[in-house]
Scaffold this active site. Structure first.
Site, PDB file in Angstrom:
ATOM      1  CG  HIS A  14      16.878  37.878  10.030  1.00 36.30           C
ATOM      2  ND1 HIS A  14      16.001  37.499   9.040  1.00 36.30           N
ATOM      3  CD2 HIS A  14      16.851  36.875  10.943  1.00 36.30           C
ATOM      4  CE1 HIS A  14      15.468  36.325   9.352  1.00 36.30           C
ATOM      5  NE2 HIS A  14      15.978  35.916  10.510  1.00 36.30           N
ATOM      6  CD  GLU A  15      19.760  35.690  13.497  1.00 38.47           C
ATOM      7  OE1 GLU A  15      19.316  35.357  14.613  1.00 38.47           O
ATOM      8  OE2 GLU A  15      19.472  35.082  12.463  1.00 38.47           O
ATOM      9  CG  HIS A  35      14.902  36.296  15.287  1.00 42.21           C
ATOM     10  ND1 HIS A  35      13.608  35.915  15.007  1.00 42.21           N
ATOM     11  CD2 HIS A  35      15.639  35.916  14.222  1.00 42.21           C
ATOM     12  CE1 HIS A  35      13.593  35.343  13.807  1.00 42.21           C
ATOM     13  NE2 HIS A  35      14.810  35.337  13.311  1.00 42.21           N
TER      14      HIS A  35
HETATM   15 ZN   LIG Z   1      15.638  34.315  11.683  1.00 37.20          ZN
END
Ligand SMILES: [Zn+2]
Length: 376
Positions: free
Chosen positions: A67-68, A71
């Site tokens: 998830h990170e 980003h």
């Molecule tokens: Zn996030």
């Protein structure tokens, strides 16, 4: 928010770090996965349940990391440098310099996180569903569970309170609509605080209803969100303030200079012990030739201090972070946060005219607040 953290590696050029607070949460999550495994799958041996718990925890934190990373990769693709990914208490945080860019970039960078978690949920669900027949029941069940957890992660991150992804989305929308990053951050920060207080209230209600663990957990996350939302707005205010200030207003000037032939012992006695500075410029015939740092001196065994010279130990200026006297302090703040040394040299015509450390900045802010308070 970020205490001690350790570097664990590098993925796609992005440094991955683990915060000390994360260790506690990793153990707690592994333990709760173990409890779940041993309750849901009674046929499992203790060893089997422990193994399943560790697998589930690894896949869970792997999901957070992916998830990170999403980003971080989108940030980099939009030309925004990413400092690092830090796994901490509640998952992860990607530190990137998005502040100065437009709302479009912010929207893209924020939305890709929950999207990635949703895709992961789908993948785990697929493995659980399709592979369900072939896999042992505990394994298929764990994949199904991880699908739900990732869906929850996507949902929770979409809550519109800064600094959650949903809060960033809200900020980008308000930013686009009003053209003001300041107003957008204020709205998103207030929303974050509101969501945080709601969670605290839910936690207290759940405590009163007798759900001890769940109640504390909710209240804790809520409190954390309130603090983080508040801090993010204060940081923006600080940057706004520093935009109108130059390096020479904040720097410690009138620097004492150390001669290169001085012994380390004399440098310690006459400079470091007497003045509150972590570094001194080394001057030879009116020219700065290097920097003597307390950290450098400490690396030399004490018994060698009388015989070693400053010249042998000073660090060249080329290795230092350097700014001009008229550099804007909001930029200098970024350099202070980036640098390992925690120090920025102010240089004019090749001469060090000042040094800025976090404590110089704190001192300046304290004075500024005192004077501003009196003016009103
Ligand atoms: Zn996030």
């Amino acid at each position: 928010m970020f205490g001690t953290s350790w570097r664990v590696g590098r993925i796609a050029g992005v440094e991955v770090r683990i915060d000390s607070s994360w260790v506690v949460i990793a153990l707690l999550i592994t333990y709760s996965m173990y409890l779940r495994a041993s309750i849901v799958y009674e046929s499992l041996s203790t060893g089997g349940a422990v193994g399943l718990a560790i697998l589930a925890a690894v896949l869970f934190f792997g999901s957070v990391l992916v998830h990170e990373l999403a980003h971080a990769l989108v940030s980099q693709a939009r030309g925004i440098r990413v400092q690092d990914i830090t796994l901490f208490l509640f998952g992860g945080a990607t530190r990137a310099r998005v502040e100065s860019r437009g709302p479009g970039d912010e929207f893209l960078i924020a939305v890709v996180g929950p999207l990635t978690s949703a895709v992961l949920a789908g993948l785990f669900g697929l493995v659980a569903g399709v592979g369900g027949g072939a896999l042992p029941r505990p394994l298929a069940g764990t994949f199904g569970y991880l699908a739900w957890v990732n869906l929850l992660l996507a949902g929770f991150n979409l809550v519109p309170g800064f600094p959650l992804d949903g809060g960033r989305l809200l900020r980008s929308v308000v930013w686009q609509a009003t053209g003001s990053l300041r107003r957008a951050t204020r709205v998103a920060s207030l929303a974050g605080q509101a969501v945080g207080w709601l969670l605290v209230a839910a936690g207290v209600a759940s405590l009163l209803a007798g759900n001890l663990a769940g109640g504390i957990w909710f209240a804790f996350i809520g409190w954390f969100l309130v603090q983080a939302a508040r801090a993010s707005y204060q940081e923006l205010q600080l940057r706004d303030l520093l935009r109108g200030v130059e390096a020479e207003d904040v720097m410690a000037g009138d620097l004492l200079r150390v001669p290169p032939e001085l012994s380390l012992q004399d440098a310690v006695d006459d400079y470091f012990m007497r003045y509150d500075h972590g570094a001194f410029p080394v001057d030879e015939q009116g020219r700065t030739i290097g920097l003597l740092t307390l950290r450098g001196v400490r690396r030399v065994p004490r018994e060698q201090w009388p015989t070693r010279r400053v010249r042998e130990l000073m660090v060249p200026l080329g290795d230092q972070v350097v700014v001009a006297p008229d550099a804007r302090m909001d930029g200098v703040l970024g350099k202070l946060e980036d640098g390992e040394a925690g120090r920025v040299l102010v240089v004019e015509d090749g001469e060090v005219v000042g040094i800025i450390t976090p404590s110089d900045l704190t001192r300046w802010l304290r004075r500024w607040r005192a004077l501003d308070g009196r003016a009103r």
